[in-house]
Design an enzyme around this catalytic site. Structure first.
Site, PDB file in Angstrom:
ATOM      1  N   HIS A 146       0.833  -1.207   0.000  1.00  0.00           N
ATOM      2  CA  HIS A 146       0.000   0.000   0.000  1.00  0.00           C
ATOM      3  C   HIS A 146       0.868   1.256   0.000  1.00  0.00           C
ATOM      4  O   HIS A 146       1.010   1.934   1.015  1.00  0.00           O
ATOM      5  CB  HIS A 146      -0.953  -0.012   1.198  1.00  0.00           C
ATOM      6  CG  HIS A 146      -2.046  -1.014   1.075  1.00  0.00           C
ATOM      7  ND1 HIS A 146      -2.047  -2.202   1.771  1.00  0.00           N
ATOM      8  CD2 HIS A 146      -3.171  -1.021   0.303  1.00  0.00           C
ATOM      9  CE1 HIS A 146      -3.144  -2.894   1.456  1.00  0.00           C
ATOM     10  NE2 HIS A 146      -3.831  -2.206   0.565  1.00  0.00           N
ATOM     11  N   GLN A 347      -3.252 -16.391  -2.730  1.00  0.00           N
ATOM     12  CA  GLN A 347      -3.597 -15.850  -4.045  1.00  0.00           C
ATOM     13  C   GLN A 347      -4.703 -16.648  -4.731  1.00  0.00           C
ATOM     14  O   GLN A 347      -5.603 -16.072  -5.353  1.00  0.00           O
ATOM     15  CB  GLN A 347      -2.353 -15.794  -4.931  1.00  0.00           C
ATOM     16  CG  GLN A 347      -1.352 -14.751  -4.488  1.00  0.00           C
ATOM     17  CD  GLN A 347      -1.973 -13.363  -4.366  1.00  0.00           C
ATOM     18  OE1 GLN A 347      -2.620 -12.867  -5.296  1.00  0.00           O
ATOM     19  NE2 GLN A 347      -1.808 -12.744  -3.208  1.00  0.00           N
TER      20      GLN A 347
END
Length: 420
Positions: A146, A347
């Protein structure tokens, strides 16, 4: 208005309309590490401000973007990349290196110009640049995921989606500006930990937003603070700027992953009933929300080399949170235990339950355009790559452990993936 907040260091600093910023770098300070041992001290550390940074901005001392000081060869390569900014194989990591870490500022200045927003809204280029530098600087570069490069990546994806014919034919300049601004600022001042962490450490932001979309509310309010401080839109009528601020909030709040089903159900209903009327501002805004949600989680739909980098970065950020939770004897959050939660299993689960349902509906909306088909093809190939890696881990685990034990998350993911 501006707030005066006393930091834990005793320094009184001015802040713009946003709230004090969390800085987890202090947790790595060796002089403090020996003193930390309680949840109370964790909470206290989380409320430190980056007051030097805030004061620097308020004094109007904006860090000079180094783009214009780069070697001409690098500038030429960056310009060449910008000429292909609408291509899905755009490498944001390379672009960030070529712009000396100024990918977000450089990209947004270019896109505002390409879309004619500077002329349409009579924006001052110096003010626009200053605002974008403020946004870029308010991302935490120490976050593996982020950070400002993620924001630039989301913005480039948003640009691609805004060019999809089904949407582009109806968009107004306001829609385009809102889409790009929301993409650029959607994670501004992200602390590198998730909402449950802020809630269980009783962080002041969690209390402020009553445990609802805590981070997204903070990203939005921080963005509004910077917009007002920069005076980028100060020349526009007050009702226009108020509307822009509210719509920015609606877009950024839509990125809350906890609201995923809410948006999917609504999108499915619209598509099944064929009742989307993009001539209507309300329907256009909803599709901008969907576009931003797609852009925010599009990493699995990128080329494998790019997608893999993003996957490793986001998992590294998860694991850092898990290490922090373990250090302070807090329950380790889901996906944050490096010993149990592997990158392939994380994932595959993310692609199966979050990404695929959204992008399949997006392709239904766009009408199976080359971009949508390209993204879905990448998604399938990338998922197959992770499945292959997971099976290799599974085999390695079995060879190293004669009892044949694998982690619960691995076994669950394998079972789910092998079910027709």
């Amino acid at each position: 208005g501006d707030a005066r907040v006393r930091s834990q260091t005793g320094v009184l600093s001015e802040r713009r309309g946003s709230y004090p910023i969390i800085d987890f770098r202090l947790l790595n300070n060796t002089t403090l590490s020996g003193e930390i041992g309680t949840k109370k001290k964790v909470k206290r550390l989380l409320s430190f401000q980056r007051y030097f940074h805030a004061s620097r901005l308020l004094r109007g001392i904006v860090p000079q973007a180094s783009l214009y000081l780069l070697d001409e060869d690098y500038l030429g390569q960056a310009r060449h990349m910008l000429s292909k900014v609408g291509m899905w194989d755009f490498d944001i990591f390379l672009f960030d290196r070529l712009t000396n870490g100024n990918s977000l500022v450089t990209l947004l200045c270019h896109l505002f110009n390409v879309h004619g927003l500077i002329h349409h809204f009579q924006l001052d280029m110096v003010t626009l640049h200053r605002f974008l530098v403020m946004v870029q600087e308010d991302y935490h570069s120490q976050n593996p995921y982020h950070n400002a490069v993620h924001a630039a990546d989301v913005t480039q994806a948003m640009h691609c989606y805004l060019r999809e014919p089904k949407l582009a034919n109806f968009l107004t300049p306001s829609d385009i500006m809102l889409g790009l601004l929301a993409a650029a600022a959607h994670d501004v001042d992200h602390p590198g930990v998730n909402q449950p962490f802020l809630i269980k450490t009783k962080h002041h932001l969690a209390s402020l937003y009553q445990n609802v979309s805590v981070l997204e509310n903070h990203h939005w309010r921080s963005t509004i603070g910077m917009l007002r401080e920069s005076r980028l839109l100060a020349h526009l009528p007050k009702e226009v700027t108020q509307d822009i601020e509210q719509q920015l909030g609606s877009l950024i709040l839509a990125t809350d992953i906890n609201r995923q089903n809410e948006f999917l159900i609504r999108l499915k209903s619209h598509l099944d009933n064929q009742d989307l009327r993009l001539e209507d501002a309300q329907d256009r805004h909803f599709m901008l929300q969907i576009a931003l949600k797609c852009a925010d989680i599009c990493n699995p739909c990128r080329l494998w080399d790019l997608s893999k980098q993003w996957s490793e970065r986001v998992c590294e950020e998860f694991y850092r949170q898990g290490d922090l939770e373990q250090k302070f004897e807090l329950e380790i959050s889901p996906l944050c235990n490096q010993q149990k939660d592997t990158i392939p299993s994380i994932q595959i689960g993310f692609m199966t339950y979050i990404v695929e349902p959204l992008f399949e509906r997006w392709a239904q909306f766009t009408g199976d355009t080359p971009l949508s088909e390209n993204m879905l093809n990448h998604l399938r190939r990338n998922k197959a790559e992770w499945r292959s890696l997971l099976h290799k881990q599974h085999s390695s685990s079995r060879s190293n452990d004669h009892s044949g034990q694998v982690t619960g998350s691995q076994e669950q993911t394998l079972n789910e993936e092998e079910t027709p």
